[in-house]
Enzyme design. Structure first.
Site, PDB file in Angstrom:
ATOM      1  N   CYS A 166     -37.175  36.735  37.129  1.00 44.57           N
ATOM      2  CA  CYS A 166     -38.494  37.334  37.337  1.00 44.57           C
ATOM      3  C   CYS A 166     -39.643  36.372  37.059  1.00 44.57           C
ATOM      4  O   CYS A 166     -40.811  36.732  37.212  1.00 44.57           O
ATOM      5  CB  CYS A 166     -38.629  38.587  36.478  1.00 44.57           C
ATOM      6  SG  CYS A 166     -37.291  39.755  36.784  1.00 44.57           S
ATOM      7  N   HIS A 306     -46.490  40.751  31.780  1.00 44.96           N
ATOM      8  CA  HIS A 306     -45.240  40.972  32.506  1.00 44.96           C
ATOM      9  C   HIS A 306     -44.951  42.469  32.527  1.00 44.96           C
ATOM     10  O   HIS A 306     -44.579  43.002  33.567  1.00 44.96           O
ATOM     11  CB  HIS A 306     -44.108  40.197  31.832  1.00 44.96           C
ATOM     12  CG  HIS A 306     -42.840  40.185  32.607  1.00 44.96           C
ATOM     13  ND1 HIS A 306     -42.765  39.708  33.900  1.00 44.96           N
ATOM     14  CD2 HIS A 306     -41.582  40.599  32.290  1.00 44.96           C
ATOM     15  CE1 HIS A 306     -41.531  39.822  34.338  1.00 44.96           C
ATOM     16  NE2 HIS A 306     -40.790  40.362  33.382  1.00 44.96           N
ATOM     17  N   GLU A 317     -43.703  41.282  24.231  1.00 42.74           N
ATOM     18  CA  GLU A 317     -44.840  40.609  24.859  1.00 42.74           C
ATOM     19  C   GLU A 317     -46.133  40.834  24.079  1.00 42.74           C
ATOM     20  O   GLU A 317     -46.920  39.906  23.895  1.00 42.74           O
ATOM     21  CB  GLU A 317     -44.993  41.080  26.302  1.00 42.74           C
ATOM     22  CG  GLU A 317     -46.097  40.349  27.041  1.00 42.74           C
ATOM     23  CD  GLU A 317     -46.091  40.582  28.541  1.00 42.74           C
ATOM     24  OE1 GLU A 317     -46.786  39.853  29.258  1.00 42.74           O
ATOM     25  OE2 GLU A 317     -45.379  41.517  28.992  1.00 42.74           O
ATOM     26  N   LYS A 338     -47.523  46.255  37.309  1.00 41.62           N
ATOM     27  CA  LYS A 338     -46.207  46.779  37.691  1.00 41.62           C
ATOM     28  C   LYS A 338     -46.169  48.303  37.580  1.00 41.62           C
ATOM     29  O   LYS A 338     -45.286  48.935  38.164  1.00 41.62           O
ATOM     30  CB  LYS A 338     -45.118  46.169  36.817  1.00 41.62           C
ATOM     31  CG  LYS A 338     -44.803  44.705  37.101  1.00 41.62           C
ATOM     32  CD  LYS A 338     -43.641  44.218  36.259  1.00 41.62           C
ATOM     33  CE  LYS A 338     -43.304  42.756  36.541  1.00 41.62           C
ATOM     34  NZ  LYS A 338     -44.314  41.831  35.988  1.00 41.62           N
ATOM     35  N   HIS A 343     -41.607  46.485  39.998  1.00 43.37           N
ATOM     36  CA  HIS A 343     -41.230  45.124  39.617  1.00 43.37           C
ATOM     37  C   HIS A 343     -40.622  44.402  40.814  1.00 43.37           C
ATOM     38  O   HIS A 343     -39.529  44.732  41.263  1.00 43.37           O
ATOM     39  CB  HIS A 343     -40.231  45.185  38.454  1.00 43.37           C
ATOM     40  CG  HIS A 343     -39.975  43.868  37.801  1.00 43.37           C
ATOM     41  ND1 HIS A 343     -40.507  42.681  38.267  1.00 43.37           N
ATOM     42  CD2 HIS A 343     -39.219  43.538  36.708  1.00 43.37           C
ATOM     43  CE1 HIS A 343     -40.095  41.692  37.482  1.00 43.37           C
ATOM     44  NE2 HIS A 343     -39.325  42.182  36.548  1.00 43.37           N
ATOM     45  N   PHE A 404     -34.809  37.202  33.056  1.00 40.62           N
ATOM     46  CA  PHE A 404     -33.469  37.142  32.471  1.00 40.62           C
ATOM     47  C   PHE A 404     -33.076  35.676  32.283  1.00 40.62           C
ATOM     48  O   PHE A 404     -33.369  34.824  33.110  1.00 40.62           O
ATOM     49  CB  PHE A 404     -32.456  37.815  33.396  1.00 40.62           C
ATOM     50  CG  PHE A 404     -32.490  39.326  33.381  1.00 40.62           C
ATOM     51  CD1 PHE A 404     -33.341  40.022  32.534  1.00 40.62           C
ATOM     52  CD2 PHE A 404     -31.664  40.055  34.228  1.00 40.62           C
ATOM     53  CE1 PHE A 404     -33.361  41.412  32.516  1.00 40.62           C
ATOM     54  CE2 PHE A 404     -31.677  41.448  34.220  1.00 40.62           C
ATOM     55  CZ  PHE A 404     -32.523  42.123  33.370  1.00 40.62           C
TER      56      PHE A 404
END
Length: 418
Positions: A166, A306, A317, A338, A343, A404
């Protein structure tokens, strides 16, 4: 000192909130949800039956004939559509431009995964004789998206794809920035593209319990920072920006949307999917980005986080943001777009870079929608721009993308100043 400055001179997108930039920005300001019941396949048997699809998408509407449509996976179609808008918007005169000095870098987390799934299923159902499309490999590999753009326009500069889950498209933007700074190109098209809404991807993420399962509340299922969040909502689309060396842009009279000041890249070195709980890797990425950009924490007005709507990710975050900004974090507008777009995996950072550019130019901070009850573990002093857009002059914006594997990338975007 003396480093080449890099500005944004063109923008383009297709995503769940719009089939062009203006439509996207209008729906972003309105706080529109892009979540719908899945139409790309029959999701009846799946744990999650909704996603943020591009509404009523037809390749023919964008000039692809039936032959071209068969040759191109959707992630490639989306990339070409966004690039076409960006090139047109930048007003580049291809006849007068040194095409050796124009390159393309796009990020994609999983490339042509729909084609891969369809071909494998076709083989499994077709008996012992293997029959595969001659376009299988070009439709699957991620680097074909930037390759196709260069073929279309004749761009002969640096050209490749980035894949870091991502964080893919923010890594692409970072690489494009560095290439122009070190004088290896004057213009770079960059961003990301993804078309992941299929049985393979939805099934895989569902089995990890990464996707929201609020099927009865799908319009509000992407709810970053909310106490009831239960995972992210999958999205699709592409975002492309034209980066250009400042003097080159000024010489041709290009309009300038914003300036890319710097970037920071790190890794959590912690877990294959979970973020480091204290946000150490993200903290370091933000610190590196600010240092590279030459701005102080107090200079930042807006952070597009994010913010995927996962329990662990949202908390880590915000910890990272507090680690860097301290109590100054409470003066900054923070939002997760998002909550509206879903996403877009490898394309997320590109779409969110466009959101930052829009905030800088419009003075409108896009909201975090669907935030009804704040997570008890989140300090209520954070301004998460809940539910409704807020007006604010934005001089400097920060865009975060995490993936990831622990990949972290942060980019600093600013209003262009002489």
């Amino acid at each position: 000192m003396g480093q080449r400055r890099v500005v944004v001179t063109g923008i383009g997108t297709i995503n769940p909130l719009g089939k062009n930039s203006n439509e996207f920005f209008n729906n972003l300001d309105k706080g529109k949800s892009g979540s719908v019941l899945i139409k790309n396949f029959d999701p009846t048997l799946f744990r999650t039956r909704f996603a943020c699809e591009i509404p009523n998408y037809s390749a023919g509407d964008f000039g692809f004939d039936k032959k071209e449509e068969r040759k191109l996976d959707r992630f490639e179609q989306y990339a070409l559509i966004a690039a076409s808008e960006a090139v047109k918007d930048s007003n580049i005169d291809l006849e007068k431009t040194d095409l050796d000095a124009v390159g393309v870098i796009l990020g994609s987390g999983i490339g042509g995964v729909s084609t891969f799934f369809e071909e494998i299923m076709g083989y499994a159902e077709g008996g012992k004789i293997p029959r595969f499309s001659p376009f299988l490999i070009p439709k699957v590999i991620s680097d074909m998206a930037p390759g196709l753009i260069s073929i279309k326009y004749g761009f002969r500069g640096p050209n490749y794809a980035t894949t870091s889950a991502c964080a893919s498209s923010l890594h692409a933007i970072t690489d494009a920035l560095r290439i122009i700074q070190r004088n290896d190109a004057d213009i770079m098209l960059t961003g990301g593209t993804e078309a992941p809404i299929n049985e393979f991807t939805v099934g895989g993420f569902s089995s990890m319990r990464a996707l929201s399962a609020h099927n009865d509340e799908y319009l509000t299922a992407s709810r970053p920072f909310d106490k009831t969040r239960d995972g992210f909502v999958l999205g699709e689309g592409a975002g492309v920006i034209v980066l250009e060396e400042l003097e080159h842009a000024k010489a041709r009279g290009a309009k300038i949307y914003a300036e890319i000041l710097g970037s920071g890249v790190t890794d959590d070195a912690y877990h294959i999917t979970a973020p480091e709980p204290e946000g150490r890797g993200a903290t370091l990425a933000i610190e590196k980005a600010l240092k590279d950009a030459g701005v102080m924490p107090d200079d930042v007005d807006y952070i597009n986080v994010h913010g995927t709507s996962t329990t662990l990710g949202d908390l880590a975050e915000l910890k990272a943001i507090y680690n860097v900004f301290g109590d100054g974090a409470f003066k900054i507008n923070i939002s997760s777009t998002k909550s509206m777009t879903g996403h877009l995996l490898g394309a997320a950072g590109a779409i969110e870079t466009l959101a930052c550019i829009h905030a800088i130019n419009s003075g409108i901070i896009p909201p975090t929608i669907n935030l009804k009850e704040l997570d008890d573990n989140i300090d209520p002093r954070f301004n998460l721009t809940p539910n409704v857009a807020q007006r604010r002059e934005v001089g400097v914006a920060l865009n975060n993308s995490f993936g990831f594997g622990g990949h972290n990338c942060c980019v600093v975007i600013a209003r262009y100043r002489q």
